[in-house]
Write a protein that holds these residues in place. Structure first.
Motif, PDB file in Angstrom:
ATOM      1  N   ILE A 194      -9.187   1.063   3.386  1.00 36.53           N
ATOM      2  CA  ILE A 194      -9.201  -0.299   3.924  1.00 36.53           C
ATOM      3  C   ILE A 194      -8.247  -1.139   3.086  1.00 36.53           C
ATOM      4  O   ILE A 194      -8.357  -1.181   1.860  1.00 36.53           O
ATOM      5  N   ASN A 243      -9.403   4.000  -7.456  1.00 38.82           N
ATOM      6  CA  ASN A 243     -10.041   2.956  -8.244  1.00 38.82           C
ATOM      7  C   ASN A 243     -10.676   3.535  -9.498  1.00 38.82           C
ATOM      8  O   ASN A 243     -10.673   4.738  -9.725  1.00 38.82           O
ATOM      9  N   ASP A 297     -16.619   1.184  -1.706  1.00 37.68           N
ATOM     10  CA  ASP A 297     -16.039   0.242  -2.672  1.00 37.68           C
ATOM     11  C   ASP A 297     -16.341  -1.198  -2.266  1.00 37.68           C
ATOM     12  O   ASP A 297     -16.727  -2.017  -3.099  1.00 37.68           O
ATOM     13  N   LEU A 298     -16.157  -1.489  -0.995  1.00 36.16           N
ATOM     14  CA  LEU A 298     -16.431  -2.844  -0.520  1.00 36.16           C
ATOM     15  C   LEU A 298     -17.918  -3.164  -0.587  1.00 36.16           C
ATOM     16  O   LEU A 298     -18.300  -4.302  -0.875  1.00 36.16           O
ATOM     17  N   VAL A 350     -13.965  -1.258  -8.766  1.00 38.45           N
ATOM     18  CA  VAL A 350     -13.169  -1.024  -7.559  1.00 38.45           C
ATOM     19  C   VAL A 350     -11.707  -1.446  -7.695  1.00 38.45           C
ATOM     20  O   VAL A 350     -10.945  -1.329  -6.745  1.00 38.45           O
ATOM     21  N   PHE A 357      -9.233   0.304  -0.606  1.00 43.50           N
ATOM     22  CA  PHE A 357     -10.685   0.378  -0.719  1.00 43.50           C
ATOM     23  C   PHE A 357     -11.311   1.286   0.324  1.00 43.50           C
ATOM     24  O   PHE A 357     -10.878   1.323   1.470  1.00 43.50           O
ATOM     25  N   THR A 358     -12.373   1.986  -0.081  1.00 44.53           N
ATOM     26  CA  THR A 358     -13.213   2.725   0.855  1.00 44.53           C
ATOM     27  C   THR A 358     -14.388   1.824   1.218  1.00 44.53           C
ATOM     28  O   THR A 358     -14.630   0.818   0.539  1.00 44.53           O
ATOM     29  N   PRO A 359     -15.143   2.161   2.269  1.00 46.45           N
ATOM     30  CA  PRO A 359     -16.306   1.324   2.608  1.00 46.45           C
ATOM     31  C   PRO A 359     -17.313   1.204   1.459  1.00 46.45           C
ATOM     32  O   PRO A 359     -17.891   0.135   1.252  1.00 46.45           O
ATOM     33  N   SER A 391     -18.692  -4.995 -10.881  1.00 49.35           N
ATOM     34  CA  SER A 391     -18.354  -4.359  -9.600  1.00 49.35           C
ATOM     35  C   SER A 391     -16.865  -4.517  -9.295  1.00 49.35           C
ATOM     36  O   SER A 391     -16.243  -3.603  -8.743  1.00 49.35           O
ATOM     37  N   PHE A 399     -18.646  -3.932  -4.306  1.00 47.83           N
ATOM     38  CA  PHE A 399     -18.132  -5.248  -4.686  1.00 47.83           C
ATOM     39  C   PHE A 399     -18.898  -6.370  -3.983  1.00 47.83           C
ATOM     40  O   PHE A 399     -19.225  -7.388  -4.602  1.00 47.83           O
ATOM     41  N   GLY A 400     -19.223  -6.186  -2.715  1.00 49.44           N
ATOM     42  CA  GLY A 400     -19.991  -7.191  -1.978  1.00 49.44           C
ATOM     43  C   GLY A 400     -21.379  -7.392  -2.564  1.00 49.44           C
ATOM     44  O   GLY A 400     -21.858  -8.523  -2.678  1.00 49.44           O
TER      45      GLY A 400
END
Length: 104
Positions: free
Chosen positions: A18, A74, A26-27, A66, A22-24, A62, A30-31
């Motif tokens: 992404i 990452n 990773d998001l 990432v 980023f991979t899902p 986080s 971080f989220g």
């Protein structure tokens, strides 16, 4: 012109990520870190400098995990590879295409 020229793109895996980084998961990491930080900011108001650093730690940690690094997508992937290398078997056995040569 030589017929044995091959062109392999250097960023072939980048298109699977992404925004190219980023991979899902990773998001999601971080989220979640940012969400925890926002909740802590609402809970603790009138922070001292030390408390502000502690409240910001989930987002900072986080974000560090990432952040993109060279040769790995990452830091989390780098840490995973290091732990896998350390925890796995260190003795490697030869099983090449000629490992039975000389045996009868």
């Amino acid at each position: 012109m030589d017929e044995n020229n091959y062109l392999i793109p250097a960023n072939t895996k980048k298109s699977k990520l992404i925004l190219g980084f980023f991979t899902p998961i990773d998001l999601a990491i971080f989220g979640t870190g940012c969400l925890i930080t926002v909740i802590l900011l609402f809970i603790f108001q009138g922070l001292t400098f030390t408390m502000a650093i502690i409240v910001l730690m989930p987002a900072l940690i986080s974000g560090f995990l990432v952040i993109p690094v060279p040769n790995y997508h990452n830091v989390l992937q780098l840490i995973t590879n290091i732990v896998t290398f350390i925890m796995n078997r260190k003795r490697y056995y030869w099983k090449g295409w000629c490992y039975k040569d000389g045996e009868k």
